[in-house]
Design an enzyme around this catalytic site. Structure first.
Site: not given
Ligand code: EPZ
Length: 422
Positions: A24-25, A118, A123, A306, A398
């Site tokens: 999915k991701n 989620c 986020r 995850d 989802r």
């Molecule tokens: C991706 O989410 C995945 N989703 C998530 O999978 C996964 O848990 C996550 O990466 C971490 O590995 C998809 O790929 C669609 P991040 P993402 O940006 O990109 C902070 C699932 O279950 N951050 O890597 O939204 C943020 O708040 C889902 O399939 C900032 O501060 O996660 C978080 O604490 C859940 N500023 C951390 O970084 C930003 O601009 C990691 O977030 C972006 C992120």
């Protein structure tokens, strides 16, 4: 759909082979990449899950022609007919933020609703917006949505303050149509990013540094279409490996990339789980007497956040105290309360869960809160005595393709009540 419940009669052993679906991701950013070109795309191995349906709806709203059939999705956007990615389509997923970069790069103007996804913690998207702004997009944020406009993006050098998966994907996609060279530093290393890079290179993008923290992109005036097979879903694979780790279970899977979950496999071996791993397959057999572990979630190649909830359920059956330190999200222990209602003994100390085992679980009505928590609660129901009803279970659909059906084929006594298909 939101009244979907899953009914499980526990303590049936799981035995057999499970087919792991596409990631999915990986498919989400790859479908967003379609926006970067007017040409046709054909995708294979795209999982049939709700988050993908949301993305396809959002692409249709932009003007995409989409045809699905014989296990492939054919899609193209010959002309952008709308610059809008509205909340009503994308409110539950990360689709909208993944479309922002490609849409402003292709169209010069984009208006996307704030991303959903989620409720596992903050986020934030500030790095996405900061990078696009440095590339020359005028970013305006109001309470409902984000607009980005530009006369043309230009290449930048940008270091992510800390690792972000979709942030890396967003700026990477935008950079493929920017004028000049973009250097992105401290990029995330998740395999889904490597798969996106493979697609973008097939489209004619000039990208170097795949699977490293520094990506260099030389922008092109336009990109072609492509045919692409989505990589297998490492989180689904890890979820079924954990399912096979419970006593009395034995599960095999093929057409997978085991190295994508090396961090989990190393933990399970230390816990006493029996694993046989080949280049494209895994065989897992649960044993009695698994031992506790102490785990920290980290960006890839570390242990993935995850899989944190699913491993927590297994740890309730380890003889002794286990610990999981969640470092990525600040609200990703919502499954703990529900597991404790089944009889687990898990306490939370700031960002660490302490799981004492072995605790026999007893089925009852529980409620899911997010995608991966849903999987953890289903795993709990599978080993609990008696009946478990998981409500709010639409979350599961989802991101997991046909999970109830796959578990039933492995021997589980599981049924879906209302809403989703099985
Ligand atoms: C991706 O989410 C995945 N989703 C998530 O999978 C996964 O848990 C996550 O990466 C971490 O590995 C998809 O790929 C669609 P991040 P993402 O940006 O990109 C902070 C699932 O279950 N951050 O890597 O939204 C943020 O708040 C889902 O399939 C900032 O501060 O996660 C978080 O604490 C859940 N500023 C951390 O970084 C930003 O601009 C990691 O977030 C972006 C992120």
């Amino acid at each position: 759909m939101h009244n979907t419940k899953i009914l499980i009669k526990g303590r049936r052993h799981l035995n057999g082979h499970v087919k792991i679906s596409g990631a999915k991701n990986a498919a989400l950013p790859e479908l967003a990449a379609v926006i970067l070109s007017q040409k046709p795309f054909t995708f294979k191995n795209v999982p049939d899950v709700d988050d993908i349906q949301v993305m396809l709806e959002a692409l249709k709203n932009l003007g995409a022609d989409i045809h699905t059939g014989n296990e492939e999705i054919r899609v193209r956007i010959p002309e952008i007919v709308s610059h809008l990615v509205p909340k009503k389509i994308v409110e539950t997923s990360r689709a909208s933020i993944l479309m922002l970069g490609p849409l402003v790069a292709r169209n010069g103007f984009a208006e996307v609703s704030f991303p959903g996804g989620c409720p596992i913690g903050d986020r934030k998207i500030n790095f996405h917006l900061e990078g696009l702004s440095k590339m020359g997009a005028d970013i305006q944020v109001n309470e409902d949505n984000i607009t980005a406009s530009t006369d043309g993006l230009t290449g930048i050098e940008y270091r992510f303050p800390h690792k972000t998966v979709t942030g890396t994907e967003n700026l990477l996609m935008a950079a493929t149509l920017a004028t000049g060279t973009t250097i992105l530093k401290n990029c995330a290393l998740e395999p889904e990013i490597g798969d996106l890079i493979d697609l973008l290179i097939k489209m004619g993008a000039q990208i170097s540094g795949k699977n490293t923290e520094t990506l260099e992109i030389f922008g092109s005036p336009s990109l072609s279409g492509a045919e692409h097979r989505v990589i297998p879903d490492r989180i689904e694979m890890g979820t079924y490996v954990i399912a096979g780790s419970f006593e009395g279970n034995e599960i095999s899977m093929s057409h997978v990339i085991p190295e994508h979950i090396d961090s989990l496999l190393n933990i399970l071996v230390k816990m006493g789980v029996s694993l046989k791993v080949s280049d494209n397959g895994i065989h897992v057999r649960g044993g009695s007497g698994i031992v506790p572990a102490e785990v920290v979630t980290e960006p890839y190649p570390g242990f993935p956040t995850d899989l944190q909830a699913q491993l927590t359920t297994l740890m309730t059956q380890a003889a002794g105290n286990s610990k999981i330190h969640e470092t990525i999200f600040n609200n990703r222990f919502q499954h703990v309360h529900e597991l404790n209602r089944l009889g687990a003994e898990i306490s939370i100390d700031h960002d660490t869960a302490v799981i004492s085992g072995i605790t026999p679980l007893t089925g009852r009505d529980i409620c899911s809160t997010d995608l991966r928590a849903s999987a953890a609660l289903v795993l709990g129901g599978l080993i609990a005595d008696g009946e478990t009803v998981v409500s709010n279970a639409h979350q599961l659909f989802r991101g997991y393709e046909n999970m109830p059906r796959k578990l039933k084929e492995l021997g589980a006594d599981i049924a879906v009540l209302g809403g989703e298909d099985e």
